[in-house]
Design a protein around this motif. Structure first.
Motif, PDB file in Angstrom:
ATOM      1  N   PHE A  56      42.351  45.315  39.635  1.00 33.63           N
ATOM      2  CA  PHE A  56      41.056  45.022  38.995  1.00 33.63           C
ATOM      3  C   PHE A  56      40.874  43.517  38.775  1.00 33.63           C
ATOM      4  O   PHE A  56      39.872  43.082  38.219  1.00 33.63           O
ATOM      5  CB  PHE A  56      40.912  45.787  37.661  1.00 33.63           C
ATOM      6  CG  PHE A  56      42.063  45.630  36.688  1.00 33.63           C
ATOM      7  CD1 PHE A  56      42.121  44.544  35.818  1.00 33.63           C
ATOM      8  CD2 PHE A  56      43.085  46.570  36.624  1.00 33.63           C
ATOM      9  CE1 PHE A  56      43.160  44.406  34.907  1.00 33.63           C
ATOM     10  CE2 PHE A  56      44.127  46.445  35.719  1.00 33.63           C
ATOM     11  CZ  PHE A  56      44.157  45.365  34.846  1.00 33.63           C
ATOM     12  N   TRP A  77      44.934  52.799  37.293  1.00 31.64           N
ATOM     13  CA  TRP A  77      43.563  52.731  36.774  1.00 31.64           C
ATOM     14  C   TRP A  77      42.763  51.848  37.722  1.00 31.64           C
ATOM     15  O   TRP A  77      43.141  50.694  37.976  1.00 31.64           O
ATOM     16  CB  TRP A  77      43.475  52.140  35.365  1.00 31.64           C
ATOM     17  CG  TRP A  77      42.045  51.867  35.027  1.00 31.64           C
ATOM     18  CD1 TRP A  77      41.068  52.805  34.867  1.00 31.64           C
ATOM     19  CD2 TRP A  77      41.391  50.609  34.888  1.00 31.64           C
ATOM     20  NE1 TRP A  77      39.857  52.211  34.636  1.00 31.64           N
ATOM     21  CE2 TRP A  77      40.049  50.853  34.629  1.00 31.64           C
ATOM     22  CE3 TRP A  77      41.839  49.294  34.936  1.00 31.64           C
ATOM     23  CZ2 TRP A  77      39.117  49.842  34.434  1.00 31.64           C
ATOM     24  CZ3 TRP A  77      40.911  48.266  34.748  1.00 31.64           C
ATOM     25  CH2 TRP A  77      39.564  48.547  34.508  1.00 31.64           C
ATOM     26  N   HIS A  90      38.080  55.910  26.938  1.00 32.40           N
ATOM     27  CA  HIS A  90      37.427  55.948  28.253  1.00 32.40           C
ATOM     28  C   HIS A  90      36.418  57.085  28.397  1.00 32.40           C
ATOM     29  O   HIS A  90      36.141  57.528  29.520  1.00 32.40           O
ATOM     30  CB  HIS A  90      38.497  56.048  29.358  1.00 32.40           C
ATOM     31  CG  HIS A  90      39.247  54.771  29.535  1.00 32.40           C
ATOM     32  ND1 HIS A  90      40.149  54.582  30.562  1.00 32.40           N
ATOM     33  CD2 HIS A  90      39.273  53.629  28.804  1.00 32.40           C
ATOM     34  CE1 HIS A  90      40.650  53.371  30.494  1.00 32.40           C
ATOM     35  NE2 HIS A  90      40.136  52.759  29.431  1.00 32.40           N
ATOM     36  N   HIS A 117      46.894  57.154  26.802  1.00 37.40           N
ATOM     37  CA  HIS A 117      46.765  55.779  26.314  1.00 37.40           C
ATOM     38  C   HIS A 117      46.043  55.908  24.984  1.00 37.40           C
ATOM     39  O   HIS A 117      44.842  56.190  24.957  1.00 37.40           O
ATOM     40  CB  HIS A 117      45.964  54.913  27.301  1.00 37.40           C
ATOM     41  CG  HIS A 117      46.763  54.406  28.441  1.00 37.40           C
ATOM     42  ND1 HIS A 117      46.230  53.601  29.418  1.00 37.40           N
ATOM     43  CD2 HIS A 117      48.068  54.574  28.782  1.00 37.40           C
ATOM     44  CE1 HIS A 117      47.162  53.285  30.303  1.00 37.40           C
ATOM     45  NE2 HIS A 117      48.287  53.861  29.928  1.00 37.40           N
ATOM     46  N   LEU A 142      45.962  41.336  28.290  1.00 36.55           N
ATOM     47  CA  LEU A 142      44.526  41.364  27.944  1.00 36.55           C
ATOM     48  C   LEU A 142      44.233  40.673  26.625  1.00 36.55           C
ATOM     49  O   LEU A 142      45.029  40.785  25.725  1.00 36.55           O
ATOM     50  CB  LEU A 142      44.059  42.811  27.851  1.00 36.55           C
ATOM     51  CG  LEU A 142      43.736  43.485  29.177  1.00 36.55           C
ATOM     52  CD1 LEU A 142      43.139  44.857  28.921  1.00 36.55           C
ATOM     53  CD2 LEU A 142      42.768  42.640  29.992  1.00 36.55           C
TER      54      LEU A 142
END
Ligand code: LRH
Ligand code: MN
Length: 425
Positions: free
Chosen positions: A126, A174, A252, A276, A425
């Motif tokens: 990503f 993911w 999500h 998660h 992140l």
């Protein structure tokens, strides 16, 4: 930074009499109390390697007090610290390329010294890495260009290689893949490309490995996501084979999704990979577990306990228990201590549900009785049970209090400096 056992013992001695009173009070109400405590002690939550520093949003990142881990070794030390405090964080989940192990053997030994094992590995298609040949701007495994898909497959196979060296036994994929505008993507084409690419990764899995397909409703794409919900993820997992499962990241889902029902059905199908854990009020907010909707977390664990017992699954080892959070305003380690505590509390409450009473109420459509049985467990203060499980496992009766009273962050700042920034992140 290593936490001396005597520091934990000193704190526990000062808190013991109060704890004993609270524990004895609750223990008198619980059948098979030692079995419940054993289950809590055995339950280990994997800490994400990408959440040991201060995160941010597109609007900015506001640094914390510093002392963030500068390397994979220091990340392992920080997770080791959490595990020494709560004895429930006995695993770390790595993200590649943020955490490429320079010397896998040494990294594995260092983790073992801290009582840590390596949970699921995470690939990253990503972001474009600086030396990357093809961009993932328009996706990775869904991409219309075979060369881009091939690059994504090769990256995932490389991640498996690192995982094998570290003793991990699962890969979480993911995919940010999707589209931002109607007409941009052929949905069937994107699905087929993604399935073919995942199949190549699946075929590269060692026999004892699992492939976790993580779904997400939106972000960074805002019109369609190619693995957008549990149904799509299950479609992939069923088409790939018995080693493929669906991973549920609590953040999500679209607003008001009934996640506990999704969990119950994925478990029934034997296709639930794991979790998660985090919490959210709007989107993929990655907030502290149990900080916004602790009742939903309890309802999810109630379905997990009932569903796993129905399949004689081992609560501690048969599913992947991982946190996936990002810390914009809290000390990362304090945030993670709170998240592990919230998970242990929800699990303990779920273990107290009178399952046979609930089944009887359901069988007679006694809706009021059913709710009373659930909320009896949810409204029980199980914190002394979770604390007792920590005590028996050699941890601190109050991890956060000890973390603060020892000014661990201050010691990390002294050791590492104020302006260190962890990868992630
Ligand atoms: C995507 C996600 C995924 C990780 C990333 C750090 O939102 O949940 O699990 O790879 O966060
Ligand atoms: Mn996630």
């Amino acid at each position: 930074m290593l936490l001396e056992k005597n520091k934990i013992d000193t704190l526990n001695d000062s808190l013991y009499s109060g704890h004993r009173k609270r524990f004895d009070f609750i223990a008198a109400e619980v059948n098979n109390i030692d079995a419940v405590i054993k289950k809590l002690s055995d339950f280990q939550v994997a800490i994400p390697s990408w959440a040991l520093g201060t995160g941010g949003t597109r609007f900015g990142r506001f640094p914390g007090r510093g002392g963030e881990p500068r390397s994979l070794e220091e990340k392992i030390e920080d997770v080791g610290l959490l595990h020494a405090l709560n004895r429930s964080s006995g695993a770390i989940s790595l993200h590649i390329p943020w955490d490429i192990p320079g010397n896998a053997k040494a990294i594995k030994e260092l983790a073992a010294q801290h009582g840590l094992r390596f949970d699921a590995m995470n690939s990253n298609t990503f972001q474009d890495q600086k030396d990357q040949q093809h961009s993932y701007k328009f996706g990775s495994m869904q991409h219309v260009d075979k060369a881009v898909r091939k690059q994504a497959v090769e990256h995932n196979i490389e991640v498996i290689k690192y995982g094998k060296e570290l003793g991990s036994e699962s890969l979480t994929v993911w995919l940010a893949d999707g589209s931002c505008f109607p007409g941009q993507l052929n949905f069937r084409g994107a699905f087929q490309h993604t399935l073919e690419s995942l199949q190549e990764v699946y075929d590269a899995l060692p026999d004892n490995w699992k492939l976790f397909v993580e779904y997400k409703a939106f972000e960074p794409n805002f019109y369609s996501t190619t693995v957008g919900d549990w149904g799509q993820s299950l479609l992939y997992a069923n088409k790939l084979g018995p080693k493929a499962y669906t991973l549920v990241d609590l953040g999500h889902h679209l607003p008001n999704a009934n996640i506990e029902q999704i969990v119950s059905l994925l478990l029934m199908e034997g296709k639930l990979a794991g979790f998660h854990f985090n919490d959210s009020k709007y989107g993929d907010d990655d907030l502290t577990v149990g900080s916004i909707n602790p009742y939903q977390l309890f309802l999810i664990f109630k379905e997990l306990v009932e569903g796993m017992d129905a399949r004689n699954m081992n609560h501690a080892s048969d599913l992947g228990w991982m946190i996936d959070a990002s810390h914009n305003v809290k000390d990362p380690l304090e945030d993670l201590l709170q998240s592990v505590e919230a998970i242990m509390i929800a699990y303990a409450q779920a273990l107290l549900v009178d399952e046979s009473g609930l089944k009887a109420a359901q069988a007679s459509n006694d809706v009021v009785k059913a709710q009373e049985i659930l909320q009896q467990a949810y409204r029980t203060d199980v914190r002394p049970l979770v604390a007792e499980a920590r005590l028996r496992a050699g941890g601190a009766l109050d991890p956060l209090q000890l973390y603060r009273s020892l000014d661990v962050r201050g010691a990390l700042v002294k050791e590492r400096g104020e302006n260190t920034v962890a990868t992630g992140l």
